[in-house]
Design a protein around this motif. Structure first.
Motif, PDB file in Angstrom:
ATOM      1  N   GLY A  46       0.820  -1.213   0.000  1.00 13.79           N
ATOM      2  CA  GLY A  46       0.000   0.000   0.000  1.00 13.79           C
ATOM      3  C   GLY A  46       0.849   1.256   0.000  1.00 13.79           C
ATOM      4  N   VAL A  47       1.923   1.253   0.780  1.00 16.29           N
ATOM      5  CA  VAL A  47       2.836   2.408   0.821  1.00 16.29           C
ATOM      6  C   VAL A  47       3.507   2.599  -0.533  1.00 16.29           C
ATOM      7  CG1 VAL A  47       4.980   3.290   1.828  1.00 16.29           C
ATOM      8  CG2 VAL A  47       3.262   2.221   3.307  1.00 16.29           C
ATOM      9  N   PHE A  48       3.930   1.506  -1.148  1.00 16.06           N
ATOM     10  CA  PHE A  48       4.612   1.616  -2.448  1.00 16.06           C
ATOM     11  C   PHE A  48       3.689   2.199  -3.507  1.00 16.06           C
ATOM     12  CE2 PHE A  48       5.297  -0.267  -6.665  1.00 16.06           C
ATOM     13  CZ  PHE A  48       6.489   0.376  -6.990  1.00 16.06           C
ATOM     14  N   TYR A  49       2.455   1.707  -3.591  1.00 18.54           N
ATOM     15  CA  TYR A  49       1.563   2.201  -4.639  1.00 18.54           C
ATOM     16  C   TYR A  49       1.126   3.647  -4.384  1.00 18.54           C
ATOM     17  CZ  TYR A  49       1.666  -2.165  -7.098  1.00 18.54           C
ATOM     18  OH  TYR A  49       2.099  -3.245  -7.821  1.00 18.54           O
ATOM     19  N   ALA A  50       1.170   4.062  -3.127  1.00 19.20           N
ATOM     20  CA  ALA A  50       0.955   5.491  -2.853  1.00 19.20           C
ATOM     21  C   ALA A  50       2.109   6.307  -3.426  1.00 19.20           C
ATOM     22  CB  ALA A  50       0.838   5.726  -1.346  1.00 19.20           C
ATOM     23  N   LYS A  51       3.325   5.800  -3.270  1.00 17.41           N
ATOM     24  CA  LYS A  51       4.496   6.475  -3.840  1.00 17.41           C
ATOM     25  C   LYS A  51       4.416   6.519  -5.355  1.00 17.41           C
ATOM     26  CE  LYS A  51       9.533   6.610  -3.498  1.00 17.41           C
ATOM     27  NZ  LYS A  51      10.728   6.047  -2.816  1.00 17.41           N
ATOM     28  N   MET A  52       3.815   5.495  -5.962  1.00 15.12           N
ATOM     29  CA  MET A  52       3.646   5.439  -7.413  1.00 15.12           C
ATOM     30  C   MET A  52       2.482   6.313  -7.885  1.00 15.12           C
ATOM     31  SD  MET A  52       5.727   3.307  -9.137  1.00 15.12           S
ATOM     32  CE  MET A  52       4.789   2.532 -10.464  1.00 15.12           C
ATOM     33  N   GLU A  53       1.775   6.920  -6.903  1.00 13.31           N
ATOM     34  CA  GLU A  53       0.582   7.726  -7.161  1.00 13.31           C
ATOM     35  C   GLU A  53      -0.556   6.891  -7.744  1.00 13.31           C
ATOM     36  OE1 GLU A  53       1.653  11.202  -9.377  1.00 13.31           O
ATOM     37  OE2 GLU A  53       2.956  11.970  -7.781  1.00 13.31           O
ATOM     38  N   GLU A  54      -0.522   5.596  -7.451  1.00 12.53           N
ATOM     39  CA  GLU A  54      -1.632   4.700  -7.781  1.00 12.53           C
ATOM     40  C   GLU A  54      -2.501   4.609  -6.526  1.00 12.53           C
ATOM     41  OE1 GLU A  54      -2.327   3.249 -10.577  1.00 12.53           O
ATOM     42  OE2 GLU A  54      -0.493   3.201 -11.789  1.00 12.53           O
ATOM     43  N   LEU A  55      -3.182   5.709  -6.217  1.00 15.01           N
ATOM     44  CA  LEU A  55      -3.846   5.827  -4.918  1.00 15.01           C
ATOM     45  C   LEU A  55      -5.046   4.903  -4.785  1.00 15.01           C
ATOM     46  CD1 LEU A  55      -3.590   9.665  -4.343  1.00 15.01           C
ATOM     47  CD2 LEU A  55      -2.076   7.849  -3.552  1.00 15.01           C
ATOM     48  N   GLU A  56      -5.698   4.566  -5.882  1.00 14.60           N
ATOM     49  CA  GLU A  56      -6.837   3.652  -5.809  1.00 14.60           C
ATOM     50  C   GLU A  56      -6.374   2.271  -5.360  1.00 14.60           C
ATOM     51  OE1 GLU A  56     -10.602   2.134  -8.579  1.00 14.60           O
ATOM     52  OE2 GLU A  56      -9.018   3.382  -9.448  1.00 14.60           O
ATOM     53  N   ILE A  57      -5.246   1.817  -5.928  1.00 14.06           N
ATOM     54  CA  ILE A  57      -4.677   0.527  -5.524  1.00 14.06           C
ATOM     55  C   ILE A  57      -4.193   0.606  -4.081  1.00 14.06           C
ATOM     56  CG2 ILE A  57      -2.847  -1.152  -5.972  1.00 14.06           C
ATOM     57  CD1 ILE A  57      -2.889  -0.297  -8.888  1.00 14.06           C
ATOM     58  N   SER A  58      -3.508   1.709  -3.755  1.00 10.19           N
ATOM     59  CA  SER A  58      -2.994   1.885  -2.399  1.00 10.19           C
ATOM     60  C   SER A  58      -4.120   1.850  -1.364  1.00 10.19           C
ATOM     61  CB  SER A  58      -2.239   3.204  -2.292  1.00 10.19           C
ATOM     62  OG  SER A  58      -1.811   3.435  -0.967  1.00 10.19           O
ATOM     63  N   ASP A  59      -5.191   2.611  -1.611  1.00 11.57           N
ATOM     64  CA  ASP A  59      -6.312   2.639  -0.666  1.00 11.57           C
ATOM     65  C   ASP A  59      -6.932   1.252  -0.500  1.00 11.57           C
ATOM     66  OD1 ASP A  59      -5.948   5.309  -0.247  1.00 11.57           O
ATOM     67  OD2 ASP A  59      -7.709   5.979  -1.354  1.00 11.57           O
ATOM     68  N   ALA A  60      -7.067   0.514  -1.599  1.00 16.58           N
ATOM     69  CA  ALA A  60      -7.665  -0.826  -1.528  1.00 16.58           C
ATOM     70  C   ALA A  60      -6.815  -1.738  -0.657  1.00 16.58           C
ATOM     71  CB  ALA A  60      -7.816  -1.407  -2.933  1.00 16.58           C
ATOM     72  N   LEU A  61      -5.499  -1.662  -0.827  1.00 14.29           N
ATOM     73  CA  LEU A  61      -4.592  -2.495  -0.026  1.00 14.29           C
ATOM     74  C   LEU A  61      -4.624  -2.085   1.447  1.00 14.29           C
ATOM     75  CD1 LEU A  61      -1.637  -2.571  -2.551  1.00 14.29           C
ATOM     76  CD2 LEU A  61      -2.849  -4.590  -1.712  1.00 14.29           C
ATOM     77  N   LEU A  62      -4.643  -0.789   1.702  1.00 15.06           N
ATOM     78  CA  LEU A  62      -4.653  -0.320   3.087  1.00 15.06           C
ATOM     79  C   LEU A  62      -5.969  -0.676   3.787  1.00 15.06           C
ATOM     80  CD1 LEU A  62      -2.986   3.125   2.421  1.00 15.06           C
ATOM     81  CD2 LEU A  62      -1.938   1.204   3.622  1.00 15.06           C
ATOM     82  N   HIS A  63      -7.085  -0.570   3.064  1.00 19.61           N
ATOM     83  CA  HIS A  63      -8.362  -0.979   3.654  1.00 19.61           C
ATOM     84  C   HIS A  63      -8.382  -2.498   3.903  1.00 19.61           C
ATOM     85  CE1 HIS A  63     -10.498   2.778   3.785  1.00 19.61           C
ATOM     86  NE2 HIS A  63     -10.249   3.041   2.511  1.00 19.61           N
ATOM     87  N   TYR A  64      -7.713  -3.239   3.015  1.00 16.30           N
ATOM     88  CA  TYR A  64      -7.584  -4.690   3.230  1.00 16.30           C
ATOM     89  C   TYR A  64      -6.788  -4.964   4.507  1.00 16.30           C
ATOM     90  CZ  TYR A  64      -6.237  -9.564   2.296  1.00 16.30           C
ATOM     91  OH  TYR A  64      -6.008 -10.922   2.385  1.00 16.30           O
ATOM     92  N   ALA A  65      -5.728  -4.174   4.737  1.00 10.52           N
ATOM     93  CA  ALA A  65      -4.945  -4.317   5.963  1.00 10.52           C
ATOM     94  C   ALA A  65      -5.797  -4.031   7.196  1.00 10.52           C
ATOM     95  CB  ALA A  65      -3.737  -3.383   5.932  1.00 10.52           C
ATOM     96  N   VAL A  66      -6.622  -3.003   7.117  1.00 16.32           N
ATOM     97  CA  VAL A  66      -7.520  -2.679   8.237  1.00 16.32           C
ATOM     98  C   VAL A  66      -8.493  -3.828   8.494  1.00 16.32           C
ATOM     99  CG1 VAL A  66      -9.381  -1.143   8.990  1.00 16.32           C
ATOM    100  CG2 VAL A  66      -7.319  -0.181   7.940  1.00 16.32           C
ATOM    101  N   THR A  67      -9.011  -4.423   7.430  1.00 20.43           N
ATOM    102  CA  THR A  67      -9.940  -5.561   7.564  1.00 20.43           C
ATOM    103  C   THR A  67      -9.254  -6.745   8.244  1.00 20.43           C
ATOM    104  OG1 THR A  67     -11.172  -4.905   5.602  1.00 20.43           O
ATOM    105  CG2 THR A  67     -11.404  -7.188   6.307  1.00 20.43           C
ATOM    106  N   ILE A  68      -8.011  -7.023   7.844  1.00 14.50           N
ATOM    107  CA  ILE A  68      -7.260  -8.117   8.478  1.00 14.50           C
ATOM    108  C   ILE A  68      -7.097  -7.833   9.966  1.00 14.50           C
ATOM    109  CG2 ILE A  68      -5.044  -9.311   8.573  1.00 14.50           C
ATOM    110  CD1 ILE A  68      -4.720  -8.730   5.586  1.00 14.50           C
ATOM    111  N   CYS A  69      -6.740  -6.595  10.295  1.00 19.34           N
ATOM    112  CA  CYS A  69      -6.600  -6.215  11.709  1.00 19.34           C
ATOM    113  C   CYS A  69      -7.903  -6.444  12.463  1.00 19.34           C
ATOM    114  CB  CYS A  69      -6.193  -4.748  11.821  1.00 19.34           C
ATOM    115  SG  CYS A  69      -4.519  -4.376  11.289  1.00 19.34           S
TER     116      CYS A  69
END
Length: 289
Positions: free
Chosen positions: A201-224
């Protein structure tokens, strides 16, 4: 089996292969054991060990209680890693003698932990890549898969740090092909999956692929949430807040993410995250004053 330990014990007794084998087995049998790893039957092996005063147990991989101290150190180091206490994690890993470990899973775990600690301590890229290569060069098995994915993650992070985003993306893409279907078997596995998903999620934010980044980060929140793990909630919420800033989201949405992250950070006593959040909130408020 630690055949070298056997050879060293024989030589320490000043015995040749012929002298040791006499009355127990043929010299050829002993040679095949020492040179080719062909283990004789247990009765012969015990007699050979007794003659050189070597406990049979010293030939076999150290398991169970003998590894309990190492496992405990690795457990603590992994916890310090996910809670951003890198100096403490490094101190524990440095205290482990890798040459004494014969269990492949523990060796892989050691190199993965060491590699990530090196990343966060800004160690040279070649040293980090060599450490992760020691994971990737091991036999590819299902038990080793999570450590291979962590190694790919670490390599991707290093190339991202060096500004080579094309190489970094190559490794992160390999991870995404497999991580969604990885069956976490225990809490340590859950931590590792979270680490991978968060770093993606951090990497794709750096790539400015924010839609992918947000999806991954929300997935991390769900796992938590599903696994009652709070350690990555703050880090995911911080990155989501940063993404929201880049996306020019309303200030109230950004601040809500910041306040959520602060609450998670307080629960986990994460002083590093709290300091980052203070700066982030001040910047948001200043830009909207």
């Amino acid at each position: 089996m630690n055949i070298q330990r056997f050879i060293d014990a024989r030589k320490a007794q000043g015995l040749s292969q012929n002298e040791l084998a006499e009355g127990i087995c043929t010299q050829a049998t002993l040679s095949r054991f020492e040179n080719n790893g062909q283990v004789p039957n247990l009765k012969i092996l015990i007699k050979l060990c007794n003659r050189i005063n070597l406990p049979l147990s010293e030939l076999f991989p150290k398991v169970g209680v003998k590894y309990s101290e190492i496992v405990e150190k690795m457990n603590k180091a992994e916890f310090f890693l996910i809670t951003s206490k890198y100096e403490k994690a490094n101190s524990l890993i440095d205290s482990i003698d890798i040459s004494q470990i014969e269990d492949t899973q523990l060796v892989l775990r050691y190199h993965y932990l060491n590699g990530f600690i090196m990343i966060f301590q800004q160690q040279p890229i070649m040293d980090i890549l060599f450490t992760f290569d020691r994971v990737l060069l091991e036999e590819e098995t299902m038990d080793a898969l999570i450590f291979r994915l962590l190694a790919y993650t670490g390599i991707g992070m290093v190339y991202s740090r060096e500004g080579d985003l094309e190489k970094a993306e190559f490794y992160f893409n390999r991870i995404l092909e497999k991580i969604y279907n990885y069956p976490a078997k225990n809490m340590e596995d859950t931590w590792r999956v979270l680490n991978i998903v968060f770093q993606c999620g951090v990497f794709y934010a750096k790539m400015e692929e924010l839609e992918i980044s947000d999806a991954l980060l929300h997935y991390a929140v769900t796992i938590c949430s599903d696994n009652h793990v709070t350690y990555y909630l703050a880090r995911a919420a911080i990155q989501l807040a940063k993404n929201a800033i880049v996306n020019n989201k309303p200030t109230d949405i950004i601040l809500e993410l910041i306040y959520d992250a602060r609450a998670y950070s307080k629960v986990n006593r994460n002083d590093i995250a709290l300091a980052e959040l203070r700066d982030l909130e001040a910047s948001v408020l200043e830009n909207n004053s």
